[in-house]
Design a protein around this motif. Sequence first.
Motif, PDB file in Angstrom:
ATOM      1  N   GLU A  70       0.824  -1.206   0.000  1.00 62.34           N
ATOM      2  CA  GLU A  70       0.000   0.000   0.000  1.00 62.34           C
ATOM      3  C   GLU A  70       0.859   1.257   0.000  1.00 62.34           C
ATOM      4  O   GLU A  70       0.554   2.236  -0.709  1.00 62.34           O
ATOM      5  CB  GLU A  70      -0.942  -0.049   1.208  1.00 62.34           C
ATOM      6  N   GLU A  71       1.938   1.236   0.756  1.00 63.56           N
ATOM      7  CA  GLU A  71       2.841   2.382   0.737  1.00 63.56           C
ATOM      8  C   GLU A  71       3.488   2.534  -0.637  1.00 63.56           C
ATOM      9  O   GLU A  71       3.639   3.648  -1.145  1.00 63.56           O
ATOM     10  CB  GLU A  71       3.899   2.236   1.824  1.00 63.56           C
ATOM     11  N   GLN A  72       3.864   1.415  -1.248  1.00 70.09           N
ATOM     12  CA  GLN A  72       4.442   1.459  -2.590  1.00 70.09           C
ATOM     13  C   GLN A  72       3.432   2.009  -3.590  1.00 70.09           C
ATOM     14  O   GLN A  72       3.798   2.663  -4.570  1.00 70.09           O
ATOM     15  CB  GLN A  72       4.895   0.058  -3.013  1.00 70.09           C
ATOM     16  N   GLY A  73       2.142   1.753  -3.348  1.00 72.98           N
ATOM     17  CA  GLY A  73       1.095   2.232  -4.236  1.00 72.98           C
ATOM     18  C   GLY A  73       0.679   3.668  -3.990  1.00 72.98           C
ATOM     19  O   GLY A  73      -0.258   4.153  -4.625  1.00 72.98           O
ATOM     20  N   GLY A  74       1.348   4.352  -3.083  1.00 77.26           N
ATOM     21  CA  GLY A  74       1.093   5.770  -2.876  1.00 77.26           C
ATOM     22  C   GLY A  74       0.318   6.111  -1.630  1.00 77.26           C
ATOM     23  O   GLY A  74      -0.012   7.284  -1.409  1.00 77.26           O
ATOM     24  N   ALA A  75       0.000   5.139  -0.788  1.00 72.90           N
ATOM     25  CA  ALA A  75      -0.731   5.439   0.444  1.00 72.90           C
ATOM     26  C   ALA A  75       0.153   6.217   1.411  1.00 72.90           C
ATOM     27  O   ALA A  75       1.351   5.957   1.540  1.00 72.90           O
ATOM     28  CB  ALA A  75      -1.204   4.146   1.105  1.00 72.90           C
ATOM     29  N   ASP A  76      -0.438   7.182   2.074  1.00 72.47           N
ATOM     30  CA  ASP A  76       0.252   7.948   3.099  1.00 72.47           C
ATOM     31  C   ASP A  76       0.458   7.044   4.316  1.00 72.47           C
ATOM     32  O   ASP A  76      -0.529   6.541   4.880  1.00 72.47           O
ATOM     33  CB  ASP A  76      -0.588   9.163   3.479  1.00 72.47           C
ATOM     34  N   PRO A  77       1.687   6.807   4.736  1.00 67.72           N
ATOM     35  CA  PRO A  77       1.906   5.918   5.893  1.00 67.72           C
ATOM     36  C   PRO A  77       1.117   6.338   7.129  1.00 67.72           C
ATOM     37  O   PRO A  77       0.748   5.495   7.954  1.00 67.72           O
ATOM     38  CB  PRO A  77       3.419   6.027   6.138  1.00 67.72           C
ATOM     39  N   ARG A  78       0.826   7.632   7.252  1.00 66.31           N
ATOM     40  CA  ARG A  78       0.069   8.113   8.417  1.00 66.31           C
ATOM     41  C   ARG A  78      -1.391   7.682   8.364  1.00 66.31           C
ATOM     42  O   ARG A  78      -2.090   7.747   9.377  1.00 66.31           O
ATOM     43  CB  ARG A  78       0.158   9.636   8.493  1.00 66.31           C
ATOM     44  N   ALA A  79      -1.846   7.246   7.183  1.00 68.61           N
ATOM     45  CA  ALA A  79      -3.241   6.822   7.020  1.00 68.61           C
ATOM     46  C   ALA A  79      -3.386   5.311   7.080  1.00 68.61           C
ATOM     47  O   ALA A  79      -4.441   4.780   6.729  1.00 68.61           O
ATOM     48  CB  ALA A  79      -3.803   7.342   5.706  1.00 68.61           C
ATOM     49  N   ILE A  80      -2.351   4.609   7.519  1.00 68.70           N
ATOM     50  CA  ILE A  80      -2.370   3.156   7.559  1.00 68.70           C
ATOM     51  C   ILE A  80      -2.276   2.690   9.014  1.00 68.70           C
ATOM     52  O   ILE A  80      -1.427   3.162   9.774  1.00 68.70           O
ATOM     53  CB  ILE A  80      -1.210   2.543   6.746  1.00 68.70           C
ATOM     54  N   ARG A  81      -3.156   1.779   9.373  1.00 68.87           N
ATOM     55  CA  ARG A  81      -3.141   1.197  10.718  1.00 68.87           C
ATOM     56  C   ARG A  81      -3.341  -0.307  10.587  1.00 68.87           C
ATOM     57  O   ARG A  81      -4.385  -0.767  10.124  1.00 68.87           O
ATOM     58  CB  ARG A  81      -4.254   1.795  11.573  1.00 68.87           C
ATOM     59  N   THR A  82      -2.351  -1.095  10.949  1.00 68.03           N
ATOM     60  CA  THR A  82      -2.454  -2.550  10.845  1.00 68.03           C
ATOM     61  C   THR A  82      -3.404  -3.084  11.914  1.00 68.03           C
ATOM     62  O   THR A  82      -3.273  -2.760  13.091  1.00 68.03           O
ATOM     63  CB  THR A  82      -1.069  -3.210  11.007  1.00 68.03           C
ATOM     64  N   VAL A  83      -4.382  -3.879  11.456  1.00 66.73           N
ATOM     65  CA  VAL A  83      -5.336  -4.510  12.382  1.00 66.73           C
ATOM     66  C   VAL A  83      -5.374  -6.001  12.048  1.00 66.73           C
ATOM     67  O   VAL A  83      -5.863  -6.386  10.986  1.00 66.73           O
ATOM     68  CB  VAL A  83      -6.752  -3.908  12.256  1.00 66.73           C
ATOM     69  N   TYR A  84      -4.873  -6.820  12.927  1.00 73.48           N
ATOM     70  CA  TYR A  84      -4.822  -8.255  12.672  1.00 73.48           C
ATOM     71  C   TYR A  84      -6.206  -8.890  12.784  1.00 73.48           C
ATOM     72  O   TYR A  84      -7.050  -8.438  13.570  1.00 73.48           O
ATOM     73  CB  TYR A  84      -3.880  -8.941  13.659  1.00 73.48           C
ATOM     74  N   ASN A  85      -6.430  -9.931  12.008  1.00 75.84           N
ATOM     75  CA  ASN A  85      -7.621 -10.756  12.188  1.00 75.84           C
ATOM     76  C   ASN A  85      -7.574 -11.415  13.559  1.00 75.84           C
ATOM     77  O   ASN A  85      -6.490 -11.656  14.115  1.00 75.84           O
ATOM     78  CB  ASN A  85      -7.699 -11.845  11.121  1.00 75.84           C
ATOM     79  N   GLY A  86      -8.740 -11.737  14.080  1.00 71.88           N
ATOM     80  CA  GLY A  86      -8.785 -12.386  15.387  1.00 71.88           C
ATOM     81  C   GLY A  86      -9.804 -13.502  15.429  1.00 71.88           C
ATOM     82  O   GLY A  86     -10.739 -13.541  14.624  1.00 71.88           O
ATOM     83  N   VAL A  87      -9.632 -14.420  16.348  1.00 77.67           N
ATOM     84  CA  VAL A  87     -10.594 -15.500  16.576  1.00 77.67           C
ATOM     85  C   VAL A  87     -10.934 -15.533  18.060  1.00 77.67           C
ATOM     86  O   VAL A  87     -10.231 -14.961  18.889  1.00 77.67           O
ATOM     87  CB  VAL A  87     -10.040 -16.876  16.138  1.00 77.67           C
ATOM     88  N   ASP A  88     -12.023 -16.188  18.354  1.00 78.12           N
ATOM     89  CA  ASP A  88     -12.431 -16.390  19.746  1.00 78.12           C
ATOM     90  C   ASP A  88     -11.807 -17.693  20.234  1.00 78.12           C
ATOM     91  O   ASP A  88     -12.203 -18.777  19.788  1.00 78.12           O
ATOM     92  CB  ASP A  88     -13.956 -16.463  19.815  1.00 78.12           C
ATOM     93  N   PRO A  89     -10.835 -17.628  21.127  1.00 78.12           N
ATOM     94  CA  PRO A  89     -10.169 -18.860  21.571  1.00 78.12           C
ATOM     95  C   PRO A  89     -11.110 -19.861  22.205  1.00 78.12           C
ATOM     96  O   PRO A  89     -10.844 -21.067  22.181  1.00 78.12           O
ATOM     97  CB  PRO A  89      -9.121 -18.356  22.579  1.00 78.12           C
ATOM     98  N   THR A  90     -12.233 -19.389  22.770  1.00 77.25           N
ATOM     99  CA  THR A  90     -13.180 -20.346  23.348  1.00 77.25           C
ATOM    100  C   THR A  90     -13.949 -21.097  22.268  1.00 77.25           C
ATOM    101  O   THR A  90     -14.437 -22.205  22.511  1.00 77.25           O
ATOM    102  CB  THR A  90     -14.176 -19.628  24.277  1.00 77.25           C
ATOM    103  N   ALA A  91     -14.052 -20.493  21.077  1.00 74.78           N
ATOM    104  CA  ALA A  91     -14.729 -21.168  19.962  1.00 74.78           C
ATOM    105  C   ALA A  91     -13.804 -22.135  19.250  1.00 74.78           C
ATOM    106  O   ALA A  91     -14.257 -23.012  18.506  1.00 74.78           O
ATOM    107  CB  ALA A  91     -15.269 -20.140  18.976  1.00 74.78           C
TER     108      ALA A  91
END
Length: 498
Positions: free
Chosen positions: A268-289
């Motif tokens: 995304e940064e290579q494609g021109g995205a402003d690094p300040r507009a990027i926030r990494t959010v990992y996928n998550g699962v419910d460990p009880t499930a």
Amino acid sequence: MHVQHGVRRPGAAHVTLLTEGTYPHSHGGVSVWCDQLVQGMPDLDFEILAVTGTGHEPVVWDLPAHVRQVLSVPMWGEPPAGRSPRGRALRRLAAAYERFLTALLDPHAEDQFAPGLYTMAQAAAEGTLSPFLRGDRAIAILAAVWNRPGLAVREARPTLHDAVTATALLEHALRPLAAPPPRHGVAHAVSGGVAVLPGLAGLARHDVPLLLTEHGVYLRERYLGYRTAPYRWPVKALVLGFFRLLAEESYRRAALITPGNRYNRLWEEQGGADPRAIRTVYNGVDPTAFPPAGPEPGTPTLSWAGRVDPIKDLETLIRAFALVRAEISEARLRLFGGTPRGGEPYRERCEALAAELGHADAVTFEGRVDDIKDAYAAGSVVMLSSISEGFPFTLIEAMSCGRATVSTDVGGVREAVGDTGLVVPPRDPARMAAAALELLGDAERRGAMGEAARLRVIEQFTLRRTIDTFRSVYLELPSRARPPTAPAQPAGAGSLAG
């Protein structure tokens, strides 16, 4: 297909999910992720604008009442209603389309992509774009543009057939522009590419902020897919130029980009995205499930779960299994997951490969499983062989179930696994087989890796964390001050404002 579902609640925050080929019309990792967000935020109102194949795909998820409606936007069914423009409107649209095509083919004219796109978006809203692109005028414009002196594509001698093919592909790809764009709240595109088009239109027309989440890298997957597509190079150059410039425009216009891993962020940064507009959010699962899977099967078994699709590269997995079985004759490979419509030839090719290698008796395609945990429990080691991934659910689900894993080093896989599994290069059967044999031969190490994998999920990749992050984003974005949404356009080009 338009499904009216719930009733809008006064004061509830509003989110329009923009999807392509996934939720709520099919299963798979991205659909699971969408359902998690929707189910996890009953205090918000959701609408879903889903780019589909024909528009007749059924809704396969149980949608809660706070999903107000589902609008299907077919790319390959009946074309959008409307009629061809005339007079001044025709001349304006033809000029915009010529600038748009020039941007796709001439590196020195790429700044004309956005003005051309937004003028065509206005035409789509008026019902004139699709009829125009299905007419002879559009084909003639393309034939003239890519035969201009100095363009590299001219050297490939594009034919009239190429022009017809490329124009048709663009017409289908631009159909989402004819969908009613989001008018309020937040537009959340859950992939790049054509699903973003209504979001760009909503941003330009109604100032609705665009949130972009890429699970895989959409542009990279288009590059991979078009390598073997049955088109001549001029057609591929044009269509891939469209996807590249669309990605760059999406990155520039998004209020926030939330990749599922750091690998996507680099694209995304290579494609021109402003690094300040990027926030990494990992996928998550419910460990009880996804609790510990319990005892391993009595027979050494490799299991895999996912969608039977070329991007999952089951052929490499089958070739690797053949090498494993040369060392462990009783080994088994169990493949869990559905085959999407149109994917039957790929599954048949994989089955033929297993037979050709002499292992049809030990490789089983199990189809969809009622409880995905059973797929992970079925293996001594869980495998992932993809050539492209984002932050795969099957991997973190298997980790939560306490299974050791062997995965290809693509997308966010290494970020997910850490040191709790083995990671090998993609498309390398020998390295994959060696890693599988390494774990199959050491029960103590498998057990230790599985325990560490589950702990890693609990500490870093829980569903609660993912949902809380996106809820705060949904509430934050509408109040942000935003820069102008659409570039200035030449006089007479038209505008989406108002």
